[in-house]
Design a protein around this motif. Structure first.
Motif, PDB file in Angstrom:
ATOM      1  N   ALA A 149       4.724 -39.348  60.247  1.00 40.84           N
ATOM      2  CA  ALA A 149       4.355 -38.409  61.812  1.00 40.84           C
ATOM      3  C   ALA A 149       6.035 -37.807  62.422  1.00 40.84           C
ATOM      4  N   ARG A 150       7.242 -38.972  62.494  1.00 38.56           N
ATOM      5  CA  ARG A 150       7.692 -39.102  63.272  1.00 38.56           C
ATOM      6  C   ARG A 150       9.431 -38.241  62.788  1.00 38.56           C
ATOM      7  N   GLU A 151       9.008 -37.874  61.622  1.00 40.15           N
ATOM      8  CA  GLU A 151       9.969 -36.347  60.653  1.00 40.15           C
ATOM      9  C   GLU A 151       9.741 -35.810  61.287  1.00 40.15           C
ATOM     10  N   ILE A 152       8.286 -35.463  61.127  1.00 40.82           N
ATOM     11  CA  ILE A 152       7.739 -34.239  60.606  1.00 40.82           C
ATOM     12  C   ILE A 152       7.657 -33.670  62.656  1.00 40.82           C
ATOM     13  N   ALA A 153       7.630 -34.760  63.486  1.00 47.19           N
ATOM     14  CA  ALA A 153       7.181 -33.888  65.268  1.00 47.19           C
ATOM     15  C   ALA A 153       9.122 -34.219  65.460  1.00 47.19           C
ATOM     16  N   THR A 154      10.417 -35.084  64.653  1.00 44.20           N
ATOM     17  CA  THR A 154      11.678 -34.545  64.844  1.00 44.20           C
ATOM     18  C   THR A 154      11.945 -32.947  64.171  1.00 44.20           C
ATOM     19  N   ARG A 155      11.076 -32.486  63.234  1.00 43.08           N
ATOM     20  CA  ARG A 155      11.467 -31.508  62.607  1.00 43.08           C
ATOM     21  C   ARG A 155      11.193 -29.281  63.411  1.00 43.08           C
ATOM     22  N   LEU A 156       9.922 -30.215  63.883  1.00 46.77           N
ATOM     23  CA  LEU A 156       9.252 -29.333  64.141  1.00 46.77           C
ATOM     24  C   LEU A 156      10.067 -28.912  66.252  1.00 46.77           C
ATOM     25  N   MET A 157      10.684 -30.155  66.712  1.00 45.27           N
ATOM     26  CA  MET A 157      11.005 -30.238  67.994  1.00 45.27           C
ATOM     27  C   MET A 157      12.167 -29.806  67.719  1.00 45.27           C
ATOM     28  N   ASP A 158      13.630 -29.710  66.233  1.00 46.99           N
ATOM     29  CA  ASP A 158      14.617 -28.987  66.306  1.00 46.99           C
ATOM     30  C   ASP A 158      14.075 -27.580  66.056  1.00 46.99           C
ATOM     31  N   MET A 159      13.089 -26.914  65.861  1.00 47.09           N
ATOM     32  CA  MET A 159      12.824 -25.854  65.619  1.00 47.09           C
ATOM     33  C   MET A 159      12.273 -25.090  66.904  1.00 47.09           C
ATOM     34  N   SER A 166      -5.171 -48.259  62.027  1.00 44.82           N
ATOM     35  CA  SER A 166      -4.796 -49.374  61.989  1.00 44.82           C
ATOM     36  C   SER A 166      -3.545 -48.803  63.115  1.00 44.82           C
ATOM     37  N   ALA A 167      -2.670 -49.590  64.243  1.00 44.29           N
ATOM     38  CA  ALA A 167      -1.475 -49.595  64.512  1.00 44.29           C
ATOM     39  C   ALA A 167       0.234 -49.061  63.921  1.00 44.29           C
ATOM     40  N   ASP A 168      -0.198 -50.169  62.667  1.00 47.83           N
ATOM     41  CA  ASP A 168       1.476 -49.699  61.741  1.00 47.83           C
ATOM     42  C   ASP A 168       2.061 -48.567  61.575  1.00 47.83           C
ATOM     43  N   GLY A 221      -3.244 -38.457  65.009  1.00 46.91           N
ATOM     44  CA  GLY A 221      -2.442 -40.346  64.251  1.00 46.91           C
ATOM     45  C   GLY A 221      -1.417 -40.274  63.602  1.00 46.91           C
ATOM     46  N   VAL A 222      -0.407 -40.752  63.995  1.00 46.71           N
ATOM     47  CA  VAL A 222       0.777 -40.493  63.833  1.00 46.71           C
ATOM     48  C   VAL A 222       1.509 -42.255  63.254  1.00 46.71           C
ATOM     49  N   THR A 223       0.287 -43.016  62.888  1.00 49.17           N
ATOM     50  CA  THR A 223       0.367 -44.649  62.104  1.00 49.17           C
ATOM     51  C   THR A 223       0.329 -44.067  59.992  1.00 49.17           C
ATOM     52  N   TYR A 224       0.637 -44.944  59.099  1.00 52.62           N
ATOM     53  CA  TYR A 224       1.115 -44.013  58.121  1.00 52.62           C
ATOM     54  C   TYR A 224      -0.467 -44.786  57.544  1.00 52.62           C
TER      55      TYR A 224
END
Length: 420
Positions: free
Chosen positions: A337-347, A329-331, A322-325
């Motif tokens: 989700a995007r910030e969480i994914a970014t930080r996990l990728m950085d780690m 919904s698709a919104d 679930g990456v929507t707000y």
């Protein structure tokens, strides 16, 4: 060809308004300087995910709705509603660039007796201190005398089929009593109830209060979530019990962050000279600080859970669900989700995602692998994180299949997963 109404800005506010107007038999033109919405609408598709379906767009077009990028159309209408986006800028202040551009485009073609309405989310005073001067300078007309001017902040909840424009009361504040009545006459054709504010600032401040109410209460339960986890208390059971009180309590629930189109507004940070220094809304600033750090708290919980199971974040396979707000919904507006994914990728984590409403998802302009089979992906992932509770998710079955499941929404059965 003349039209009764021009909707300026074909986004999450403008599209539903245009649809309601067309349904009510109002001849409507939709203006947006961006050619993308025009192209999408002409192709029968919604330019904003989660706003209108393709069949609704087709019915609008067949009902006479005309999307355009030609500002000349604005000079042929009786009513113009500005629904331009007002996102947060780099300084976290509200960016009024699109609103100003819309005002200038309208002002150059504004005719006497036109009713101009503002629906965009703005700080109090914007209608009088930003919109009015631009319209008057560009047209040579005087607001309240030569044309009507009012604010009616958007109240729609994108994707909500229960509370629609028709059954959600519309707050209206006009520059003069005549402006208010002209606005009320227009919105009375679209909604069951019109609420008259004392003026534009009261209408603008209504939106500020509604949005800040949501953010402050979400911040409270987000802090409660952290406290309850530290104390070993089931917060969702606490909320279940508290909401049985028939007065003095309204349930809010924690989550990995706060998304959506409404942004918290502190009148101490107004984007023009009539500021109120020394009178900031400290509660709002604190709430924003708390809500902004929830993605970091989710990352901390992810790292702790992996560590407790003998794994490191680096190299771990993490599946985000679930990456929507908002659910169903698709919104994706401001979804955490995007910030969480970014930080996990950085780690060093290997990120995948699943969302029945989002077929393509990108982080830092790079596509994130989408899981075709939810259960297989959860079984293969070192950690599965539920970020949004879509109705299609069988959470009990998911809890059985996932190696390790972090539920940030409290949606899984008690004891079936690690909760936020």
């Amino acid at each position: 060809m003349p039209a009764d109404l021009a909707v300026i800005g074909l986004g999450h506010l403008g599209l539903p308004l245009a649809r309601a107007a067309v349904t009510a038999g109002i001849d409507t033109v939709g203006y947006d300087p961006d050619p993308r919405p025009y192209a999408e609408l002409r192709a029968g598709r919604s330019p904003v995910e989660g706003t209108l379906t393709a069949s609704e767009i087709r019915r609008m077009l067949s009902g006479g709705f005309r999307p355009t990028t030609d500002a000349a159309e604005l000079g042929r209408v009786r009513t113009a509603v500005i629904c331009s986006p007002t996102p947060l800028g780099p300084d976290r202040g509200i960016d009024l660039t699109a609103l100003r551009d819309a005002a200038r485009a309208l002002a150059a073609r504004l005719r006497p007796h036109t009713t101009v309405l503002l629906e965009s989310a703005v700080p109090p005073g914007t209608t009088e201190n930003v919109l009015r001067p631009l319209l008057e300078e560009g047209s040579g007309l005087v607001a309240g005398r030569d044309f009507h001017l009012a604010c009616s902040p958007g109240r729609l909840d994108p994707g909500n089929r229960t509370h629609t424009l028709a059954n959600t009361p519309k707050v209206i504040g006009g520059l003069t009593p005549a402006c208010t009545e002209s606005a009320a006459a227009f919105y009375g054709r679209l909604t069951d109830k019109v609420v008259r504010a004392r003026g534009p600032r009261e209408a603008e401040m209504t939106k500020v209060l509604e949005t800040n109410f949501r953010h402050v209460n979400i911040a409270l339960v987000n802090e409660m979530a952290v406290l309850c986890h530290d104390l070993g208390v089931d917060l969702w059971d606490v909320i279940r019990c508290a909401e049985t009180k028939p007065f003095g309590f309204q349930p809010f629930r924690p989550g990995p962050g706060v998304g959506g189109h409404g942004v918290p507004v502190d009148p101490g940070c107004l984007p023009y000279s009539t500021r109120t220094p020394g009178h900031p809304l400290r509660m709002v600033s604190l709430a924003q600080e708390i809500n902004d750090r929830m993605p970091s708290y989710v990352i901390q919980r992810c790292a702790t859970l992996l560590n407790e199971h003998g794994k490191s974040v680096r190299g771990a396979r993490v599946l985000l669900l679930g990456v929507t707000y908002k659910p169903d919904s698709a919104d994706q507006e401001a979804a955490p989700a995007r910030e969480i994914a970014t930080r996990l990728m950085d780690m060093g984590a290997q990120i995948g995602y699943h969302d029945p409403h989002v077929l393509d998802w990108r982080v830092r302009e790079r596509p994130v692998p989408r899981a075709d089979s939810l259960y297989e992906a959860a079984a293969a992932a070192d950690l599965t994180v539920l970020l949004q509770q879509h109705r299609t998710y069988d959470l009990q079955g998911l809890a059985v299949k996932a190696q390790l499941l972090l539920d940030t929404r409290g949606a899984t059965p008690a004891g079936a997963a690690h909760r936020l």
